[in-house]
Design a protein around this motif. Structure first.
Motif, PDB file in Angstrom:
ATOM      1  N   THR A   9      12.685  56.344 -25.740  1.00  0.00           N
ATOM      2  CA  THR A   9      13.103  55.032 -25.260  1.00  0.00           C
ATOM      3  C   THR A   9      13.241  55.097 -23.758  1.00  0.00           C
ATOM      4  O   THR A   9      13.563  56.146 -23.190  1.00  0.00           O
ATOM      5  CB  THR A   9      14.446  54.615 -25.883  1.00  0.00           C
ATOM      6  OG1 THR A   9      15.419  55.605 -25.573  1.00  0.00           O
ATOM      7  CG2 THR A   9      14.333  54.462 -27.383  1.00  0.00           C
ATOM      8  N   THR A  11      15.213  54.248 -20.583  1.00  0.00           N
ATOM      9  CA  THR A  11      16.552  53.869 -20.140  1.00  0.00           C
ATOM     10  C   THR A  11      16.521  53.721 -18.638  1.00  0.00           C
ATOM     11  O   THR A  11      15.971  54.563 -17.929  1.00  0.00           O
ATOM     12  CB  THR A  11      17.591  54.932 -20.534  1.00  0.00           C
ATOM     13  OG1 THR A  11      17.192  56.184 -19.986  1.00  0.00           O
ATOM     14  CG2 THR A  11      17.711  55.059 -22.030  1.00  0.00           C
ATOM     15  N   PRO A  26      22.364  42.475 -31.534  1.00  0.00           N
ATOM     16  CA  PRO A  26      21.769  43.222 -32.654  1.00  0.00           C
ATOM     17  C   PRO A  26      21.238  42.270 -33.728  1.00  0.00           C
ATOM     18  O   PRO A  26      21.750  41.178 -33.918  1.00  0.00           O
ATOM     19  CB  PRO A  26      22.929  44.053 -33.182  1.00  0.00           C
ATOM     20  CG  PRO A  26      24.155  43.390 -32.679  1.00  0.00           C
ATOM     21  CD  PRO A  26      23.795  42.670 -31.410  1.00  0.00           C
ATOM     22  N   VAL A  38      16.253  51.038 -39.047  1.00  0.00           N
ATOM     23  CA  VAL A  38      17.202  51.524 -38.051  1.00  0.00           C
ATOM     24  C   VAL A  38      17.193  53.048 -38.155  1.00  0.00           C
ATOM     25  O   VAL A  38      17.403  53.602 -39.238  1.00  0.00           O
ATOM     26  CB  VAL A  38      18.610  50.962 -38.307  1.00  0.00           C
ATOM     27  CG1 VAL A  38      19.596  51.539 -37.304  1.00  0.00           C
ATOM     28  CG2 VAL A  38      18.591  49.449 -38.234  1.00  0.00           C
ATOM     29  N   THR A  40      18.371  56.887 -36.217  1.00  0.00           N
ATOM     30  CA  THR A  40      19.310  57.523 -35.295  1.00  0.00           C
ATOM     31  C   THR A  40      18.548  58.556 -34.481  1.00  0.00           C
ATOM     32  O   THR A  40      17.888  59.438 -35.037  1.00  0.00           O
ATOM     33  CB  THR A  40      20.452  58.203 -36.069  1.00  0.00           C
ATOM     34  OG1 THR A  40      21.074  57.217 -36.900  1.00  0.00           O
ATOM     35  CG2 THR A  40      21.471  58.788 -35.122  1.00  0.00           C
ATOM     36  N   LEU A  41      18.610  58.436 -33.185  1.00  0.00           N
ATOM     37  CA  LEU A  41      17.921  59.357 -32.289  1.00  0.00           C
ATOM     38  C   LEU A  41      18.699  60.659 -32.192  1.00  0.00           C
ATOM     39  O   LEU A  41      19.890  60.718 -32.554  1.00  0.00           O
ATOM     40  CB  LEU A  41      17.766  58.715 -30.901  1.00  0.00           C
ATOM     41  CG  LEU A  41      16.925  57.434 -30.875  1.00  0.00           C
ATOM     42  CD1 LEU A  41      16.932  56.837 -29.478  1.00  0.00           C
ATOM     43  CD2 LEU A  41      15.509  57.717 -31.317  1.00  0.00           C
ATOM     44  N   ARG A  45      22.151  57.830 -30.542  1.00  0.00           N
ATOM     45  CA  ARG A  45      21.953  56.386 -30.432  1.00  0.00           C
ATOM     46  C   ARG A  45      21.165  55.888 -31.628  1.00  0.00           C
ATOM     47  O   ARG A  45      20.324  56.597 -32.175  1.00  0.00           O
ATOM     48  CB  ARG A  45      21.197  56.050 -29.138  1.00  0.00           C
ATOM     49  CG  ARG A  45      22.040  56.278 -27.906  1.00  0.00           C
ATOM     50  CD  ARG A  45      21.292  55.895 -26.653  1.00  0.00           C
ATOM     51  NE  ARG A  45      20.156  56.811 -26.501  1.00  0.00           N
ATOM     52  CZ  ARG A  45      19.006  56.483 -25.941  1.00  0.00           C
ATOM     53  NH1 ARG A  45      18.822  55.272 -25.472  1.00  0.00           N
ATOM     54  NH2 ARG A  45      18.036  57.357 -25.833  1.00  0.00           N
ATOM     55  N   ARG A  46      21.427  54.645 -31.999  1.00  0.00           N
ATOM     56  CA  ARG A  46      20.709  54.018 -33.115  1.00  0.00           C
ATOM     57  C   ARG A  46      19.775  52.971 -32.539  1.00  0.00           C
ATOM     58  O   ARG A  46      20.152  52.223 -31.640  1.00  0.00           O
ATOM     59  CB  ARG A  46      21.692  53.399 -34.095  1.00  0.00           C
ATOM     60  CG  ARG A  46      22.536  54.463 -34.784  1.00  0.00           C
ATOM     61  CD  ARG A  46      23.550  53.834 -35.696  1.00  0.00           C
ATOM     62  NE  ARG A  46      22.910  52.952 -36.647  1.00  0.00           N
ATOM     63  CZ  ARG A  46      22.864  53.146 -37.949  1.00  0.00           C
ATOM     64  NH1 ARG A  46      23.454  54.184 -38.459  1.00  0.00           N
ATOM     65  NH2 ARG A  46      22.261  52.302 -38.739  1.00  0.00           N
ATOM     66  N   THR A  47      18.546  52.923 -33.047  1.00  0.00           N
ATOM     67  CA  THR A  47      17.555  51.973 -32.563  1.00  0.00           C
ATOM     68  C   THR A  47      16.615  51.605 -33.700  1.00  0.00           C
ATOM     69  O   THR A  47      16.619  52.239 -34.754  1.00  0.00           O
ATOM     70  CB  THR A  47      16.768  52.552 -31.370  1.00  0.00           C
ATOM     71  OG1 THR A  47      15.913  51.547 -30.845  1.00  0.00           O
ATOM     72  CG2 THR A  47      15.951  53.748 -31.787  1.00  0.00           C
ATOM     73  N   LEU A  48      15.809  50.580 -33.473  1.00  0.00           N
ATOM     74  CA  LEU A  48      14.818  50.170 -34.467  1.00  0.00           C
ATOM     75  C   LEU A  48      13.520  50.922 -34.220  1.00  0.00           C
ATOM     76  O   LEU A  48      13.148  51.184 -33.077  1.00  0.00           O
ATOM     77  CB  LEU A  48      14.567  48.666 -34.362  1.00  0.00           C
ATOM     78  CG  LEU A  48      15.747  47.764 -34.724  1.00  0.00           C
ATOM     79  CD1 LEU A  48      15.388  46.314 -34.453  1.00  0.00           C
ATOM     80  CD2 LEU A  48      16.142  47.955 -36.170  1.00  0.00           C
ATOM     81  N   ALA A  49      12.825  51.280 -35.293  1.00  0.00           N
ATOM     82  CA  ALA A  49      11.558  51.997 -35.165  1.00  0.00           C
ATOM     83  C   ALA A  49      10.653  51.599 -36.321  1.00  0.00           C
ATOM     84  O   ALA A  49      11.116  51.300 -37.425  1.00  0.00           O
ATOM     85  CB  ALA A  49      11.789  53.500 -35.170  1.00  0.00           C
TER      86      ALA A  49
END
Length: 160
Positions: A9, A11, A26, A38, A40-41, A45-49
């Protein structure tokens, strides 16, 4: 076979507070499109993929990678600890082999000294024989050189 993809990602570090148009609220679970989950990296951090659903009857996804090694023992110390017995066994095997080879090595050194003495004796004997067989009469060489004028060409003869 599922192909693992590295998730990265972007930043921004140049703004302590990002502009309002870049902050998104969100998504509700109902708003997430199919094929997106969703995740977890590694940094938490949590993100959509985008994800690919497993094929029916296909291979199962690979298990999560193991936790990193403990920070207490550096990797070079572990490598050295694993190599130490190998090096020790190698040195021991070399010493064992030399102990078996020692009589042969001693015999070879004796044979080499004998060969060196033979070569030295042969060379000395050949020098003595050649010295005796050579003609002992002194060589007498006569040269006659003549030149005419200051810058004239010199002519000469050599008689033995």
């Amino acid at each position: 076979m599922s192909t693992p993809y590295e998730i990265t990602t972007l930043t921004r570090t140049d703004h302590p507070n990002p502009p309002a148009h870049t902050v998104r609220p969100p998504l509700a679970p109902a708003e997430i499109p199919p094929g997106v989950e969703v995740v977890t990296l590694p940094d938490g951090r949590r993100t959509l993929a985008y994800t690919q659903p497993p094929a029916p009857g296909g291979p199962t996804p690979a298990p999560a990678p193991a936790a990193p090694p403990s920070p207490g023992v550096p990797a070079w110390a572990k490598t050295t600890a694993l190599l130490a017995p190998t090096v020790g066994v190698g040195i021991g095997a070399g010493g064992f082999g030399l102990s078996y080879a020692a009589p042969g090595v001693l015999a070879m050194t004796d044979a080499l000294w004998a060969a060196a003495a033979l070569v030295a004796t042969g060379c000395g004997g050949a020098a003595l024989l050649l010295g005796r067989w050579r003609n002992r009469a002194p060589a007498q060489i006569t040269q006659n050189i003549t030149a005419t004028g200051l810058f004239g060409r010199a002519n000469g003869t050599i008689n033995q």
